[in-house]
Design a protein around this motif. Structure first.
Motif, PDB file in Angstrom:
ATOM      1  N   ALA A  88      36.374  23.228 -48.148  1.00 55.56           N
ATOM      2  CA  ALA A  88      36.290  22.263 -47.044  1.00 55.56           C
ATOM      3  C   ALA A  88      34.848  21.802 -46.845  1.00 55.56           C
ATOM      4  O   ALA A  88      34.585  20.622 -46.581  1.00 55.56           O
ATOM      5  CB  ALA A  88      36.834  22.895 -45.762  1.00 55.56           C
ATOM      6  N   ARG A  89      33.911  22.721 -46.986  1.00 58.98           N
ATOM      7  CA  ARG A  89      32.493  22.368 -46.861  1.00 58.98           C
ATOM      8  C   ARG A  89      32.084  21.380 -47.947  1.00 58.98           C
ATOM      9  O   ARG A  89      31.232  20.507 -47.727  1.00 58.98           O
ATOM     10  CB  ARG A  89      31.621  23.621 -46.957  1.00 58.98           C
ATOM     11  CG  ARG A  89      30.130  23.370 -46.677  1.00 58.98           C
ATOM     12  CD  ARG A  89      29.283  24.546 -47.104  1.00 58.98           C
ATOM     13  NE  ARG A  89      29.250  24.713 -48.550  1.00 58.98           N
ATOM     14  CZ  ARG A  89      28.448  24.036 -49.373  1.00 58.98           C
ATOM     15  NH1 ARG A  89      27.621  23.128 -48.894  1.00 58.98           N
ATOM     16  NH2 ARG A  89      28.485  24.259 -50.672  1.00 58.98           N
ATOM     17  N   LEU A  90      32.701  21.495 -49.111  1.00 61.16           N
ATOM     18  CA  LEU A  90      32.401  20.597 -50.225  1.00 61.16           C
ATOM     19  C   LEU A  90      33.061  19.229 -50.065  1.00 61.16           C
ATOM     20  O   LEU A  90      32.937  18.375 -50.944  1.00 61.16           O
ATOM     21  CB  LEU A  90      32.842  21.244 -51.544  1.00 61.16           C
ATOM     22  CG  LEU A  90      32.035  22.470 -51.986  1.00 61.16           C
ATOM     23  CD1 LEU A  90      32.698  23.155 -53.175  1.00 61.16           C
ATOM     24  CD2 LEU A  90      30.606  22.079 -52.330  1.00 61.16           C
ATOM     25  N   GLY A  91      33.761  19.028 -48.961  1.00 61.33           N
ATOM     26  CA  GLY A  91      34.348  17.729 -48.679  1.00 61.33           C
ATOM     27  C   GLY A  91      35.806  17.582 -49.054  1.00 61.33           C
ATOM     28  O   GLY A  91      36.385  16.489 -48.903  1.00 61.33           O
ATOM     29  N   LYS A  92      36.414  18.657 -49.549  1.00 61.19           N
ATOM     30  CA  LYS A  92      37.835  18.611 -49.880  1.00 61.19           C
ATOM     31  C   LYS A  92      38.673  18.859 -48.617  1.00 61.19           C
ATOM     32  O   LYS A  92      38.331  19.718 -47.803  1.00 61.19           O
ATOM     33  CB  LYS A  92      38.179  19.677 -50.924  1.00 61.19           C
ATOM     34  CG  LYS A  92      37.378  19.566 -52.214  1.00 61.19           C
ATOM     35  CD  LYS A  92      37.650  18.258 -52.937  1.00 61.19           C
ATOM     36  CE  LYS A  92      36.881  18.187 -54.254  1.00 61.19           C
ATOM     37  NZ  LYS A  92      37.103  16.893 -54.951  1.00 61.19           N
ATOM     38  N   LYS A  93      39.735  18.104 -48.467  1.00 65.72           N
ATOM     39  CA  LYS A  93      40.657  18.350 -47.359  1.00 65.72           C
ATOM     40  C   LYS A  93      41.628  19.443 -47.799  1.00 65.72           C
ATOM     41  O   LYS A  93      42.388  19.257 -48.749  1.00 65.72           O
ATOM     42  CB  LYS A  93      41.409  17.081 -46.973  1.00 65.72           C
ATOM     43  CG  LYS A  93      42.184  17.227 -45.659  1.00 65.72           C
ATOM     44  CD  LYS A  93      42.817  15.913 -45.229  1.00 65.72           C
ATOM     45  CE  LYS A  93      43.557  16.096 -43.900  1.00 65.72           C
ATOM     46  NZ  LYS A  93      44.238  14.845 -43.480  1.00 65.72           N
ATOM     47  N   VAL A  94      41.573  20.570 -47.111  1.00 68.60           N
ATOM     48  CA  VAL A  94      42.241  21.790 -47.572  1.00 68.60           C
ATOM     49  C   VAL A  94      43.315  22.231 -46.582  1.00 68.60           C
ATOM     50  O   VAL A  94      43.107  22.216 -45.363  1.00 68.60           O
ATOM     51  CB  VAL A  94      41.215  22.929 -47.746  1.00 68.60           C
ATOM     52  CG1 VAL A  94      41.898  24.201 -48.223  1.00 68.60           C
ATOM     53  CG2 VAL A  94      40.120  22.515 -48.728  1.00 68.60           C
ATOM     54  N   LEU A  95      44.454  22.637 -47.139  1.00 71.46           N
ATOM     55  CA  LEU A  95      45.519  23.255 -46.354  1.00 71.46           C
ATOM     56  C   LEU A  95      45.765  24.653 -46.906  1.00 71.46           C
ATOM     57  O   LEU A  95      46.074  24.817 -48.085  1.00 71.46           O
ATOM     58  CB  LEU A  95      46.814  22.438 -46.444  1.00 71.46           C
ATOM     59  CG  LEU A  95      48.048  23.047 -45.757  1.00 71.46           C
ATOM     60  CD1 LEU A  95      47.835  23.160 -44.247  1.00 71.46           C
ATOM     61  CD2 LEU A  95      49.301  22.225 -46.068  1.00 71.46           C
ATOM     62  N   ALA A  96      45.616  25.678 -46.065  1.00 68.68           N
ATOM     63  CA  ALA A  96      45.898  27.063 -46.457  1.00 68.68           C
ATOM     64  C   ALA A  96      47.226  27.474 -45.841  1.00 68.68           C
ATOM     65  O   ALA A  96      47.439  27.298 -44.636  1.00 68.68           O
ATOM     66  CB  ALA A  96      44.781  27.990 -45.978  1.00 68.68           C
ATOM     67  N   ILE A  97      48.113  28.022 -46.669  1.00 73.11           N
ATOM     68  CA  ILE A  97      49.437  28.436 -46.195  1.00 73.11           C
ATOM     69  C   ILE A  97      49.544  29.948 -46.289  1.00 73.11           C
ATOM     70  O   ILE A  97      49.375  30.540 -47.356  1.00 73.11           O
ATOM     71  CB  ILE A  97      50.563  27.769 -47.021  1.00 73.11           C
ATOM     72  CG1 ILE A  97      50.424  26.245 -46.964  1.00 73.11           C
ATOM     73  CG2 ILE A  97      51.924  28.199 -46.492  1.00 73.11           C
ATOM     74  CD1 ILE A  97      51.470  25.504 -47.780  1.00 73.11           C
ATOM     75  N   ASP A  98      49.817  30.581 -45.177  1.00 71.86           N
ATOM     76  CA  ASP A  98      49.920  32.034 -45.092  1.00 71.86           C
ATOM     77  C   ASP A  98      51.348  32.452 -45.417  1.00 71.86           C
ATOM     78  O   ASP A  98      52.271  32.246 -44.624  1.00 71.86           O
ATOM     79  CB  ASP A  98      49.532  32.486 -43.682  1.00 71.86           C
ATOM     80  CG  ASP A  98      49.298  33.988 -43.597  1.00 71.86           C
ATOM     81  OD1 ASP A  98      49.729  34.713 -44.516  1.00 71.86           O
ATOM     82  OD2 ASP A  98      48.699  34.439 -42.605  1.00 71.86           O
ATOM     83  N   LEU A  99      51.547  33.059 -46.590  1.00 74.53           N
ATOM     84  CA  LEU A  99      52.880  33.483 -47.033  1.00 74.53           C
ATOM     85  C   LEU A  99      53.095  34.982 -46.886  1.00 74.53           C
ATOM     86  O   LEU A  99      54.064  35.520 -47.403  1.00 74.53           O
ATOM     87  CB  LEU A  99      53.098  33.064 -48.489  1.00 74.53           C
ATOM     88  CG  LEU A  99      53.178  31.554 -48.740  1.00 74.53           C
ATOM     89  CD1 LEU A  99      53.229  31.264 -50.236  1.00 74.53           C
ATOM     90  CD2 LEU A  99      54.395  30.952 -48.046  1.00 74.53           C
ATOM     91  N   ASP A 100      52.203  35.632 -46.163  1.00 73.55           N
ATOM     92  CA  ASP A 100      52.294  37.081 -45.951  1.00 73.55           C
ATOM     93  C   ASP A 100      52.696  37.343 -44.502  1.00 73.55           C
ATOM     94  O   ASP A 100      52.055  36.841 -43.576  1.00 73.55           O
ATOM     95  CB  ASP A 100      50.941  37.723 -46.248  1.00 73.55           C
ATOM     96  CG  ASP A 100      51.012  39.237 -46.313  1.00 73.55           C
ATOM     97  OD1 ASP A 100      51.908  39.830 -45.673  1.00 73.55           O
ATOM     98  OD2 ASP A 100      50.178  39.845 -46.995  1.00 73.55           O
ATOM     99  N   HIS A 101      53.762  38.138 -44.307  1.00 82.81           N
ATOM    100  CA  HIS A 101      54.245  38.380 -42.941  1.00 82.81           C
ATOM    101  C   HIS A 101      53.234  39.132 -42.081  1.00 82.81           C
ATOM    102  O   HIS A 101      53.341  39.133 -40.850  1.00 82.81           O
ATOM    103  CB  HIS A 101      55.570  39.149 -42.977  1.00 82.81           C
ATOM    104  CG  HIS A 101      55.442  40.571 -43.423  1.00 82.81           C
ATOM    105  ND1 HIS A 101      55.393  40.939 -44.746  1.00 82.81           N
ATOM    106  CD2 HIS A 101      55.338  41.719 -42.711  1.00 82.81           C
ATOM    107  CE1 HIS A 101      55.269  42.248 -44.836  1.00 82.81           C
ATOM    108  NE2 HIS A 101      55.230  42.749 -43.620  1.00 82.81           N
TER     109      HIS A 101
END
Length: 256
Positions: free
Chosen positions: A28-41
Motif C-alpha cells: 500500500a505504501r508503494l501505491g498499490k491498492k491492496v485488499l487483505a482477506i482474513d481466511l483464518d477463524h
C-alpha cells in the motif's frame, strides 16, 4: 485484474499472518491498492488491520454462508492507532468461519465461492492478499483456486520444510497444473544460527529458483506491533525488519 497472493503453509507459527499484515502495508505504501482477506477463524489479521476492533456486521464467514451477500459491504479500510491507512483495505474474519465452512461442504462448486464474490470487485484493487490458516480446509482450497502466487514463509526451525511437498501436491491438484507459481522465503531469520541456516540452505536447493533472496529477520518489534494492533512500520519506523519487508514486497511484485 487484481493479482492474488495466497500466504500459506501447513505448518503453524511460521509467520503467515504477520507476513500478510506487513506486506500488505508495504505494498500500500508503494501505491498499490491492496485488499487483505482474513481466511483464518482466529481473525488475527483482522485484529491488527482493524486497529483492534472485534465487531463487524459482515465478515468472510458471511461470504461463505450466503452467496447473496454483497462483498463490498464486508470491506473496511485498515486503521492504525485510529488513523486510516491509505490504499489498504481488508475483509474481516470471525470465529464462526469454521462452522460456516463445514456447512458449505455439500454445496455445488463450493471451491469457487470466493472466486464468485471476488468477480464483483474486478478492477477495484491492484493486489489481493489471502491470509490462509495452517490447514487444507475449504477456505484454503478457495484461495488455492484463485491465487496467482503462493507465498510460503518458513521459519528457522528443524521442521521448517515439513509438509511443503504435500502442500504443493494439493495446490497442483486444485489448480490442475504442475506449473505452480510459488515462492518460499526465510522468516524469523537469525544470521548467527549458522548450523540451521546451512541446513536449510541445503534443503532448499531442491526448489532452486523458487526461494526469494529476501529474508525477514527475527525481531521482537514484530510481535509487539501485533499486540498493539499495528503493522510494524506504524508501530516502530526504526525497526530494522521494516527494511526486510520493503525488500520482500519489491521481490513479490517482480514475481507477479
Amino acid at each position: 485484474m487484481a493479482k492474488k497472493i495466497a500466504v500459506t503453509n501447513q505448518k503453524g507459527g511460521v509467520g503467515k499472518t504477520t507476513t500478510c499484515i506487513n506486506i500488505s502495508a508495504e505494498l500500500a505504501r508503494l501505491g498499490k491498492k491492496v485488499l487483505a482477506i482474513d481466511l483464518d477463524h482466529q481473525a488475527n489479521l483482522t485484529k491488527v488491520l482493524s486497529g483492534g476492533e472485534s465487531k463487524f456486521n459482515l465478515t468472510v464467514a458471511d461470504l461463505f454462508s450466503n452467496h447473496k451477500v454483497k462483498i463490498e459491504d464486508a470491506i473496511h479500510q485498515a486503521k492504525s492507532d485510529g488513523d486510516y491507512i491509505d490504499n489498504l483495505y481488508y475483509i474481516p474474519s470471525h470465529i464462526t468461519l469454521s462452522r460456516q465452512i463445514e456447512q458449505c461442504l455439500t454445496r455445488v462448486h463450493r471451491e469457487r465461492i470466493l472466486q464468485r464474490h471476488l468477480k464483483k470487485l474486478e478492477g477495484d484493487y491492484d493486489i489481493i492478499l489471502l491470509d490462509c490458516p495452517p490447514s487444507l480446509s475449504l477456505s484454503v482450497t478457495n484461495a488455492m483456486l484463485i491465487a496467482d502466487l503462493f507465498l510460503m514463509p518458513i521459519d528457522g526451525g528443524r521442521f521448517a520444510l515439513d509438509g511443503l511437498s504435500d502442500l504443493l501436491d494439493a495446490i497442483e491438484e486444485v489448480k490442475e497444473t504442475n506449473d505452480v507459481n510459488f515462492a518460499v522465503f526465510r522468516n524469523e531469520y537469525a544470521s548467527q544460527n549458522k548450523l540451521m541456516n546451512d541446513f536449510l540452505t541445503e534443503q532448499l536447493q531442491v526448489i532452486n529458483g523458487k526461494v526469494l533472496k529476501s529474508k525477514v529477520r527475527r525481531s521482537e518489534a514484530i510481535g509487539q506491533a501485533s499486540v498493539t494492533a499495528q503493522p510494524l512500520k506504524y508501530y516502530s519506523k526504526s525497526a530494522l525488519a521494516n527494511r526486510d519487508y520493503k525488500e520482500l514486497a519489491k521481490e513479490i511484485l517482480e514475481r507477479i
